[in-house]
Design a protein around this motif. Structure first.
Motif, PDB file in Angstrom:
ATOM      1  N   LEU A   1       0.825  -1.205   0.000  1.00 26.21           N
ATOM      2  CA  LEU A   1       0.000   0.000   0.000  1.00 26.21           C
ATOM      3  C   LEU A   1       0.861   1.258   0.000  1.00 26.21           C
ATOM      4  O   LEU A   1       0.544   2.231  -0.689  1.00 26.21           O
ATOM      5  CB  LEU A   1      -0.935   0.008   1.209  1.00 26.21           C
ATOM      6  N   LEU A   2       1.953   1.235   0.766  1.00 22.96           N
ATOM      7  CA  LEU A   2       2.873   2.372   0.775  1.00 22.96           C
ATOM      8  C   LEU A   2       3.417   2.610  -0.630  1.00 22.96           C
ATOM      9  O   LEU A   2       3.459   3.749  -1.101  1.00 22.96           O
ATOM     10  CB  LEU A   2       4.012   2.141   1.760  1.00 22.96           C
ATOM     11  N   GLY A   3       3.833   1.556  -1.300  1.00 23.01           N
ATOM     12  CA  GLY A   3       4.340   1.690  -2.667  1.00 23.01           C
ATOM     13  C   GLY A   3       3.304   2.305  -3.600  1.00 23.01           C
ATOM     14  O   GLY A   3       3.632   3.181  -4.422  1.00 23.01           O
ATOM     15  N   GLU A   4       2.060   1.882  -3.479  1.00 22.45           N
ATOM     16  CA  GLU A   4       0.989   2.436  -4.313  1.00 22.45           C
ATOM     17  C   GLU A   4       0.760   3.914  -3.992  1.00 22.45           C
ATOM     18  O   GLU A   4       0.578   4.730  -4.891  1.00 22.45           O
ATOM     19  CB  GLU A   4      -0.301   1.647  -4.098  1.00 22.45           C
ATOM     20  N   GLN A   5       0.769   4.250  -2.711  1.00 23.00           N
ATOM     21  CA  GLN A   5       0.590   5.636  -2.298  1.00 23.00           C
ATOM     22  C   GLN A   5       1.718   6.509  -2.844  1.00 23.00           C
ATOM     23  O   GLN A   5       1.463   7.606  -3.375  1.00 23.00           O
ATOM     24  CB  GLN A   5       0.541   5.725  -0.773  1.00 23.00           C
ATOM     25  N   LEU A   6       2.947   6.049  -2.717  1.00 28.05           N
ATOM     26  CA  LEU A   6       4.087   6.826  -3.202  1.00 28.05           C
ATOM     27  C   LEU A   6       4.025   6.979  -4.713  1.00 28.05           C
ATOM     28  O   LEU A   6       4.288   8.066  -5.245  1.00 28.05           O
ATOM     29  CB  LEU A   6       5.391   6.159  -2.781  1.00 28.05           C
ATOM     30  N   ALA A   7       3.673   5.915  -5.424  1.00 31.29           N
ATOM     31  CA  ALA A   7       3.591   5.974  -6.889  1.00 31.29           C
ATOM     32  C   ALA A   7       2.566   7.017  -7.330  1.00 31.29           C
ATOM     33  O   ALA A   7       2.796   7.765  -8.295  1.00 31.29           O
ATOM     34  CB  ALA A   7       3.232   4.608  -7.463  1.00 31.29           C
TER      35      ALA A   7
END
Length: 154
Positions: A144-150
Motif C-alpha cells: 500500500l505504501l508503494g501504491e501511495q508513493l507511486a
C-alpha cells in the motif's frame, strides 16, 4: 500483541520509486501514515492516527477489520529520529511497557533516479513470509505504501 520473544526478529527490504523525503513523510506525517499503516483489507479507524516523530515522542493508531469490527490499537515511542534517514520506535498494544515492547528500525537510503531503499527490521516478534500474521501484515502495508508513493510522484 502475543507470540513475542526478545530474540525473534525479521527484516523486509523494499525499493520505492520515490525520493527519500517522500518516503520519510509517509512514515512521519499522520495523514500520510493513515493511508498505509495497515494491511490490505484492513482499515484505519478515522481520526485514530497521531504521530509525534521526535525522540521520546509517541504515535498511536487503530486498525479495524471491516469484516467483523475487531479493532487493533497500536502505540509506541520514538527512540531515534534522524530525518530523513532513520527511525527507531517501539511497537506495542496500549498498556504494554515500552521497555519490553518490540522495536522497529526503519533505514531509508537514497538510490539513483529518485528511488529509495527501505530496510525495515522488527526485533522482538517473530515473522516470516507466508505467516498470515505480522510479517505478511507489514509486507501488505508496504504494498500500500508503494501504491501511495507511486500516486504522489506521478
Amino acid at each position: 500483541m502475543n507470540d513475542r520473544s526478545p530474540d525473534a526478529q525479521f527484516t523486509i527490504t523494499r525499493v520505492f520509486d520515490a525520493p527519500r523525503e517522500l518516503v520519510w513523510r509517509a512514515w512521519t506525517e499522520s495523514a500520510d501514515a493513515a493511508e498505509w499503516w495497515h494491511p490490505r483489507d484492513i482499515v484505519i479507524k478515522d481520526g485514530s492516527v497521531a504521530v509525534d516523530a521526535r525522540p521520546g515522542g509517541r504515535y498511536a493508531y487503530t486498525m479495524v477489520n471491516p469484516a467483523d469490527g475487531t479493532e487493533y490499537p497500536t502505540v509506541g515511542v520514538y527512540r531515534e529520529v534522524v530525518p530523513p534517514r532513520r527511525l527507531v520506535f517501539t511497537w506495542a498494544s496500549p498498556g504494554e511497557p515500552d521497555e519490553t515492547a518490540p522495536v522497529v528500525t526503519v533505514d531509508l537510503r537514497e538510490l539513483d533516479d529518485d528511488r529509495t531503499e527501505m530496510l525495515f527490521h522488527l526485533r522482538g516478534f517473530p515473522g516470516r513470509p507466508g505467516d498470515a500474521n505480522v510479517y505478511d501484515g507489514w509486507d501488505s502495508a508496504f504494498d500500500l505504501l508503494g501504491e501511495q508513493l507511486a500516486a504522489q510522484v506521478r
